[in-house]
Write a protein that holds these residues in place. Sequence first.
Motif, PDB file in Angstrom:
ATOM      1  N   VAL A  45      42.400  45.491  33.624  1.00 16.73           N
ATOM      2  CA  VAL A  45      41.544  44.956  34.689  1.00 16.73           C
ATOM      3  C   VAL A  45      41.410  43.435  34.555  1.00 16.73           C
ATOM      4  N   THR A  49      39.249  35.353  38.806  1.00 16.39           N
ATOM      5  CA  THR A  49      40.243  34.598  38.040  1.00 16.39           C
ATOM      6  C   THR A  49      41.175  33.808  38.953  1.00 16.39           C
ATOM      7  N   SER A  50      41.509  34.376  40.098  1.00 18.67           N
ATOM      8  CA  SER A  50      42.412  33.686  41.028  1.00 18.67           C
ATOM      9  C   SER A  50      41.767  32.393  41.527  1.00 18.67           C
ATOM     10  N   GLU A  79      33.643  39.560  30.928  1.00 10.27           N
ATOM     11  CA  GLU A  79      34.236  40.712  31.607  1.00 10.27           C
ATOM     12  C   GLU A  79      34.601  41.828  30.632  1.00 10.27           C
ATOM     13  N   SER A 108      45.797  35.760  45.370  1.00 12.10           N
ATOM     14  CA  SER A 108      45.282  37.087  45.043  1.00 12.10           C
ATOM     15  C   SER A 108      46.325  37.896  44.279  1.00 12.10           C
ATOM     16  N   GLN A 109      46.005  38.259  43.074  1.00 11.08           N
ATOM     17  CA  GLN A 109      46.927  39.070  42.286  1.00 11.08           C
ATOM     18  C   GLN A 109      47.293  40.335  43.046  1.00 11.08           C
ATOM     19  N   SER A 110      46.260  41.101  43.427  1.00 11.19           N
ATOM     20  CA  SER A 110      46.494  42.408  44.056  1.00 11.19           C
ATOM     21  C   SER A 110      47.019  42.271  45.476  1.00 11.19           C
ATOM     22  N   THR A 143      42.462  41.948  48.141  1.00  9.84           N
ATOM     23  CA  THR A 143      41.031  41.657  48.014  1.00  9.84           C
ATOM     24  C   THR A 143      40.428  41.430  49.397  1.00  9.84           C
ATOM     25  N   LYS A 200      36.587  35.688  31.254  1.00  7.74           N
ATOM     26  CA  LYS A 200      37.332  36.676  30.475  1.00  7.74           C
ATOM     27  C   LYS A 200      36.433  37.287  29.410  1.00  7.74           C
ATOM     28  N   SER A 219      42.614  39.946  34.304  1.00  5.50           N
ATOM     29  CA  SER A 219      43.863  39.256  34.657  1.00  5.50           C
ATOM     30  C   SER A 219      44.266  38.284  33.562  1.00  5.50           C
TER      31      SER A 219
END
Length: 364
Positions: free
Chosen positions: A154, A58-59, A244, A103-105, A108, A241, A156
Amino acid sequence: EKGGYPDFMLKEIHEQPRVIRDTLAGRLSAGALEIDELDLSPEELDLIDRVYVIACGTSYHAGLIAKNLIEAWARIPCEVEVASEFRYRNPIITPTTLVVAVSQSGETADTLAAIRDARVKGAKVFGITNVVGSPVARESDGVIYTKANKEIAVASTKSFLGQVVSLTLLAMLLAQAKGKLKTSQVRLLFRELADTAEQVERILADDAAIQEAALACKDASSALFIGRGMGAAVSYEGALKLKEISYLHAEAYAAGEMKHGPIALVDEGFPVIAIATKSPVYDKVVSNLQEAKARGAMVVAVATEGDEDIRAHADHVIYIPKVRDAFSAITASVPLQLFARAIAVARGCDVDQPRNLAKSVTVE
Ligand code: M6R
């Protein structure tokens, strides 16, 4: 802790107006855009002559949206690449290259490796992440935080919107530094960007058309998402989306590619979800819709409020408020999040915890 929502995903989708507001808070000072934490002077920003946006999933889709804006506003060539590809080739990097790692997290594995590689080769690296103090934040030269707060589902959603808004600010900043946008233009764009918070609220307030379209598509075995320009980037994210969380096979194509292959998939009742908002390529998208419809497709169109003509070409229309094309990815992505979730719920899937996926991917 789901705040009265049945799942985290829906709760997080509804937090998006707040994310937009928080991501923008304090960014406009004396009429000019400021992102102090990037720690680059206007002169250094002005020297940037190439941008790579590096990310996964998604990023990466947020990066596709950014490319449109960076090239349109700042007139700097911008490439968007999945980190797992970028790190294993030999991209052209010089000291005036800017690498933007999204990156959300912030952890990665491939994105981190790409950052390290880019810095060794002399690039400036900006991180865009949701997690304060994460490896991406620590290892970049500057960082923008997306202010989404913790994302649990999970899939995003709110962090994606935070990324898109942050990247939009970055595109404006580069354009401002290069003298391509005047202060008055930056102010106007900023105000319209801020208005998207209220527009997203309006989309969230009435999901009847989205639910109806989702029910019509829920038993399909495959679906195609199409759009052009900003709409193409939104389509890729919409398809990701859906697959997933609902396990319904979905693909996305730039609509102009339909007749180069994917239209062969279309038969009676095949769902085609089209981003058909008012934009410079609206007529082109409509003609792609007509081609699909003529072959029996069940067309779901995401369209601009007030566009009655689109009804003639679509089985289901999801209206969203009118915004400048540059900001249409922000508004058009939201109904597709709700659409994917509604299908996943109707198919009995665990919306927050899809099979085979982890929230952060710390191994390559
Ligand atoms: O934490 P990151 O943004 O680096 O994660 C990248 C992808 O793994 C992530 O966006 C993934 O595609 C999401 N599950 C999509 O909803």
